[in-house]
Design a protein around this motif. Structure first.
Motif, PDB file in Angstrom:
ATOM      1  N   SER A  57     -65.527 -20.803   4.492  1.00  0.00           N
ATOM      2  CA  SER A  57     -66.878 -20.876   3.939  1.00  0.00           C
ATOM      3  C   SER A  57     -67.392 -22.306   3.793  1.00  0.00           C
ATOM      4  N   ARG A 168     -68.302 -11.399   8.998  1.00  0.00           N
ATOM      5  CA  ARG A 168     -67.953 -10.624   7.797  1.00  0.00           C
ATOM      6  C   ARG A 168     -69.062 -10.687   6.757  1.00  0.00           C
ATOM      7  N   ARG A 169     -69.689 -11.831   6.628  1.00  0.00           N
ATOM      8  CA  ARG A 169     -70.723 -11.978   5.607  1.00  0.00           C
ATOM      9  C   ARG A 169     -72.004 -11.248   5.989  1.00  0.00           C
ATOM     10  N   ARG A 170     -72.367 -11.275   7.248  1.00  0.00           N
ATOM     11  CA  ARG A 170     -73.631 -10.693   7.665  1.00  0.00           C
ATOM     12  C   ARG A 170     -73.517  -9.215   7.988  1.00  0.00           C
TER      13      ARG A 170
END
Length: 221
Positions: A57, A168-170
């Motif tokens: 991140s 993974r975040r989107r």
């Protein structure tokens, strides 16, 4: 005309004794405290021999994703428009040998202006510019801080951690019964080779819809 000094001491204020006025005992107390902490385990890195490896991140310097020897960028200009300090500039030119219509002719980031906000990464529709894990930047002059496309291009294989983190975040599924479809967030140019392969297979299938059927000449023979 000089002013008159005023004593702001309160009546109940404690007065320093002789040793406290010398300050030497307090200095030795401070040195003793520092010496007692020197025997504890150190959490510092022996830089530059040891370097910190940031998490996925982490937002380091922005780089361009290089895919099959070419930039993934389509020169849409969204990163330059969204950059708060106006650190990004580019010039596009048309290409005819690819499914892309445009590509950056030159791309430049002024690292003296960049504030590592990650807005360019957020707005890029093709994930062509991402925040890397590189944080150790030194310049001898201002010209060295202007990173051109030769310094910005990084192979996709070296950015797998960041690209997986963005995926993974989107594309993370929300909690509950409702699930969104992954194809709703698929971009054509993120993987040009797979797209081209699917197009070629579709064209081949359209030209020969029944490849298993024998040709008429073979049947007559």
């Amino acid at each position: 005309m000089p002013g008159t000094p005023v004593n702001n001491a309160t009546p109940d204020e404690r007065k320093l004794n002789f040793w406290e006025r010398l300050y030497l005992p307090e200095i030795f107390k401070g040195l003793g405290y520092s010496a007692s902490k020197m025997s504890l385990e150190s959490y510092a890195f022996e830089y530059p021999e040891e370097q910190w490896y940031p998490p996925d991140s982490y937002r380091g310097r922005p780089v361009l994703v290089e895919e099959q020897g070419r930039p993934r960028c389509v020169a849409c200009g969204l990163c330059a428009r969204s950059c708060p300090p106006l650190a990004i500039s580019m010039q596009a030119h048309e290409v005819t040998d690819d499914i892309k219509e445009r590509e950056p002719e030159w791309f430049e980031i002024n690292m003296l202006r960049c504030i590592y906000c990650g807005f360019c990464e957020e707005v890029c529709p093709e994930e062509a510019i991402v925040m890397s894990k590189e944080y150790d930047l030194t310049f001898q002059n201002r010209e060295e801080a202007h990173f051109g496309i030769d310094k910005l291009l990084v192979p996709k294989e070296r950015l797998v951690d960041r690209l997986n983190f963005l995926d993974r975040r989107r594309n993370g599924q929300p909690e509950g019964d409702w699930k969104h479809k992954e194809e709703n967030n698929v971009h054509t140019l993120r993987n040009r080779l797979d797209y081209v392969a699917r197009v070629e297979d579709a064209v081949a299938e359209a030209q020969n819809p029944n490849p298993q059927e024998p040709i008429a000449e073979d049947v007559e023979a």
